[in-house]
Design a protein around this motif. Sequence first.
Motif, PDB file in Angstrom:
ATOM      1  N   PRO A 158       0.805  -1.234   0.000  1.00 32.97           N
ATOM      2  CA  PRO A 158       0.000   0.000   0.000  1.00 32.97           C
ATOM      3  C   PRO A 158       0.834   1.278   0.000  1.00 32.97           C
ATOM      4  O   PRO A 158       0.348   2.343  -0.386  1.00 32.97           O
ATOM      5  N   ASN A 159       2.104   1.162   0.433  1.00 32.76           N
ATOM      6  CA  ASN A 159       2.970   2.349   0.486  1.00 32.76           C
ATOM      7  C   ASN A 159       3.792   2.559  -0.790  1.00 32.76           C
ATOM      8  O   ASN A 159       4.547   3.529  -0.892  1.00 32.76           O
ATOM      9  N   LEU A 160       3.642   1.632  -1.749  1.00 32.86           N
ATOM     10  CA  LEU A 160       4.400   1.761  -2.998  1.00 32.86           C
ATOM     11  C   LEU A 160       3.950   2.991  -3.768  1.00 32.86           C
ATOM     12  O   LEU A 160       2.748   3.260  -3.896  1.00 32.86           O
ATOM     13  N   LYS A 161       4.923   3.744  -4.311  1.00 32.46           N
ATOM     14  CA  LYS A 161       4.588   4.901  -5.135  1.00 32.46           C
ATOM     15  C   LYS A 161       4.281   4.430  -6.561  1.00 32.46           C
ATOM     16  O   LYS A 161       5.028   3.652  -7.140  1.00 32.46           O
ATOM     17  N   VAL A 162       3.183   4.903  -7.110  1.00 34.37           N
ATOM     18  CA  VAL A 162       2.837   4.623  -8.506  1.00 34.37           C
ATOM     19  C   VAL A 162       3.001   5.932  -9.286  1.00 34.37           C
ATOM     20  O   VAL A 162       2.292   6.910  -9.021  1.00 34.37           O
ATOM     21  N   SER A 163       3.975   5.967 -10.191  1.00 30.80           N
ATOM     22  CA  SER A 163       4.215   7.165 -11.004  1.00 30.80           C
ATOM     23  C   SER A 163       3.303   7.116 -12.223  1.00 30.80           C
ATOM     24  O   SER A 163       3.341   6.138 -12.988  1.00 30.80           O
ATOM     25  N   ILE A 164       2.509   8.170 -12.390  1.00 33.41           N
ATOM     26  CA  ILE A 164       1.495   8.181 -13.456  1.00 33.41           C
ATOM     27  C   ILE A 164       1.856   9.206 -14.523  1.00 33.41           C
ATOM     28  O   ILE A 164       2.246  10.340 -14.211  1.00 33.41           O
ATOM     29  N   PHE A 165       1.756   8.794 -15.783  1.00 36.82           N
ATOM     30  CA  PHE A 165       2.018   9.671 -16.919  1.00 36.82           C
ATOM     31  C   PHE A 165       0.747   9.703 -17.782  1.00 36.82           C
ATOM     32  O   PHE A 165       0.592   8.929 -18.725  1.00 36.82           O
ATOM     33  N   LYS A 166      -0.153  10.638 -17.408  1.00 38.98           N
ATOM     34  CA  LYS A 166      -1.483  10.665 -18.030  1.00 38.98           C
ATOM     35  C   LYS A 166      -1.418  10.889 -19.536  1.00 38.98           C
ATOM     36  O   LYS A 166      -2.210  10.328 -20.291  1.00 38.98           O
ATOM     37  N   THR A 167      -0.462  11.722 -19.979  1.00 37.11           N
ATOM     38  CA  THR A 167      -0.356  12.044 -21.406  1.00 37.11           C
ATOM     39  C   THR A 167      -0.193  10.787 -22.243  1.00 37.11           C
ATOM     40  O   THR A 167      -0.725  10.677 -23.351  1.00 37.11           O
ATOM     41  N   TYR A 168       0.583   9.842 -21.700  1.00 35.12           N
ATOM     42  CA  TYR A 168       0.882   8.617 -22.446  1.00 35.12           C
ATOM     43  C   TYR A 168       0.023   7.429 -22.005  1.00 35.12           C
ATOM     44  O   TYR A 168       0.136   6.337 -22.555  1.00 35.12           O
ATOM     45  N   GLY A 169      -0.809   7.649 -20.976  1.00 34.83           N
ATOM     46  CA  GLY A 169      -1.646   6.564 -20.486  1.00 34.83           C
ATOM     47  C   GLY A 169      -0.851   5.442 -19.852  1.00 34.83           C
ATOM     48  O   GLY A 169      -1.249   4.272 -19.890  1.00 34.83           O
ATOM     49  N   THR A 170       0.297   5.784 -19.259  1.00 37.11           N
ATOM     50  CA  THR A 170       1.167   4.767 -18.662  1.00 37.11           C
ATOM     51  C   THR A 170       1.376   5.050 -17.174  1.00 37.11           C
ATOM     52  O   THR A 170       1.172   6.173 -16.705  1.00 37.11           O
ATOM     53  N   ALA A 171       1.808   4.017 -16.469  1.00 38.27           N
ATOM     54  CA  ALA A 171       2.154   4.162 -15.054  1.00 38.27           C
ATOM     55  C   ALA A 171       3.329   3.242 -14.746  1.00 38.27           C
ATOM     56  O   ALA A 171       3.486   2.182 -15.364  1.00 38.27           O
ATOM     57  N   MET A 172       4.141   3.666 -13.790  1.00 41.66           N
ATOM     58  CA  MET A 172       5.364   2.930 -13.460  1.00 41.66           C
ATOM     59  C   MET A 172       5.406   2.643 -11.966  1.00 41.66           C
ATOM     60  O   MET A 172       5.063   3.502 -11.138  1.00 41.66           O
ATOM     61  N   ILE A 173       5.847   1.424 -11.647  1.00 44.42           N
ATOM     62  CA  ILE A 173       6.041   1.031 -10.253  1.00 44.42           C
ATOM     63  C   ILE A 173       7.463   0.495 -10.108  1.00 44.42           C
ATOM     64  O   ILE A 173       7.901  -0.353 -10.896  1.00 44.42           O
ATOM     65  N   LYS A 174       8.188   1.010  -9.122  1.00 41.29           N
ATOM     66  CA  LYS A 174       9.487   0.440  -8.773  1.00 41.29           C
ATOM     67  C   LYS A 174       9.247  -0.539  -7.635  1.00 41.29           C
ATOM     68  O   LYS A 174       8.846  -0.133  -6.536  1.00 41.29           O
ATOM     69  N   PHE A 175       9.490  -1.814  -7.914  1.00 38.77           N
ATOM     70  CA  PHE A 175       9.226  -2.856  -6.925  1.00 38.77           C
ATOM     71  C   PHE A 175      10.465  -3.718  -6.779  1.00 38.77           C
ATOM     72  O   PHE A 175      10.907  -4.369  -7.724  1.00 38.77           O
ATOM     73  N   LYS A 176      11.057  -3.661  -5.573  1.00 37.08           N
ATOM     74  CA  LYS A 176      12.333  -4.332  -5.323  1.00 37.08           C
ATOM     75  C   LYS A 176      13.348  -3.817  -6.349  1.00 37.08           C
ATOM     76  O   LYS A 176      13.581  -2.633  -6.449  1.00 37.08           O
ATOM     77  N   ASN A 177      13.919  -4.694  -7.173  1.00 38.52           N
ATOM     78  CA  ASN A 177      14.899  -4.213  -8.157  1.00 38.52           C
ATOM     79  C   ASN A 177      14.311  -4.130  -9.560  1.00 38.52           C
ATOM     80  O   ASN A 177      15.034  -4.109 -10.557  1.00 38.52           O
ATOM     81  N   LEU A 178      12.984  -4.070  -9.640  1.00 37.66           N
ATOM     82  CA  LEU A 178      12.310  -4.087 -10.937  1.00 37.66           C
ATOM     83  C   LEU A 178      11.614  -2.760 -11.228  1.00 37.66           C
ATOM     84  O   LEU A 178      11.155  -2.072 -10.325  1.00 37.66           O
ATOM     85  N   ASP A 179      11.559  -2.427 -12.533  1.00 32.09           N
ATOM     86  CA  ASP A 179      10.740  -1.318 -13.015  1.00 32.09           C
ATOM     87  C   ASP A 179       9.571  -1.920 -13.770  1.00 32.09           C
ATOM     88  O   ASP A 179       9.759  -2.520 -14.841  1.00 32.09           O
TER      89      ASP A 179
END
Length: 474
Positions: free
Chosen positions: A69-90
Amino acid sequence: MTINLTQNKNFKLFKTISAVAADNKQSVYIVGGFVRDLLLDRKEPTDIDFVTEQSGIDLAKAVGKALDPNLKVSIFKTYGTAMIKFKNLDLEFVGARKESYSEDSRNPSVEIGTLNDDQKRRDFTINALAISLNSENFGELIDPFEGQKDLTKKILKTPLEPSQTYSDDPLRMMRAIRFASTLNFTIEENSLQAIKNEAERIRIVSMERIMVEFNKIMLSKKPSIGLKLLEETGLLDLFLPQLTALKGIEEKEGQTHKDNFWHTLEVVDNICENTENLWLRWAALLHDVGKAPTKKFIDGIGWSFHGHEFLGSKMVKSIFYQLKLPLGSDMKYVQKMVKLSSRPISLIDDGTSDSALRRLLFDAGEDLEDLFILNKADITTKNSKKQEKFKQNFEYVAEKIKEVEEKDQVRNFQPPISGEEIMELFNLNPGREIGILKEKVKEAILDGEIPNEKIAARKFVIKEGEILGLKIQN
């Protein structure tokens, strides 16, 4: 075909994403490079792309909440994409889309599409592969363009007509050549011809994006694969004409010189066997760049490239500026390597003075070993006896330099007397005399007039100060 993901280190993550998608009534697929490298049995990338036929942003938010629940979700509305950094993964999530392009931009107009639409817009068939994470067909490989077959054949093909693919997004031409170089794949004939036809379109791509791909070529195991393709397609001449200017062999009065372009490519491949340092590889690429403008035929002597190292080192800054490469320490390092590239070979003679060796030590400093790596890479003769002789020569110079270094300690030279001490000695305020005296101390040590010691340097400064009309303070 179904891919067995149970042994994959990310299996638990994939099952979580599958469950979240099902709860949210969304489809989800792994796409792109992760699938390609999984099938090639390469080291899996740490960035994983997921496509859904609904909202990528909504899926990312739900996945983030399920993972932590504390993970940051980076949102890029222009491109309709979102990014999550989880452990060592993008982890990147995007809604499936179809694209259309205008003539003067590589940024497409985007609208919602199906998985098949999304696969069509991919650059190559090997990157258009998808693995379903949906519960009804978990692990199924979805391959509408026979990308798996192209992986087996080591062929790069576009999903759609190649000229349109490259015209729409000209950066794909650089990516094709980058994949050919890093994967050691062959670009399919029609696709290669399309790159030649569309090469001029690269001009609408930012130089920064071009250099990202070019540097990946330079970091590949054998960059000449990519560099040859860049030359063959005409792309290299569009952004690095100083290098293609080295092509060709001239003959005059029966005398010829080597083709410095193809020689350079050999040097780059050679150096890659001994270093992962991108900027040392760049030094190999540009070590002879000054030869085109300095080439001259001298009667009775033959072809000359006198001063090409010095001109080449000056050209480095303008080339880096033109290519939007960093202009700080990395550029200065490449300048230094290019400028010094011929120095060690001139020191092979038994009569070489210790002064010349000290000066090379001083000028190269902590980069001396890198300079020798470059020098050895520059040996491209096919004659094994000559190769061995040249290598022995460099070992000889290295040994002589080691002896001088142990005796005189001039690498990473620090003056044995400081500016403050000189000011105190003559009761001076900061001024040009201090710089003059420090420079004289340095030159005297490098020329072997005085040892690299404090007492000797102090005596020398007193003597030189008197010549300048300075008086020592008691």
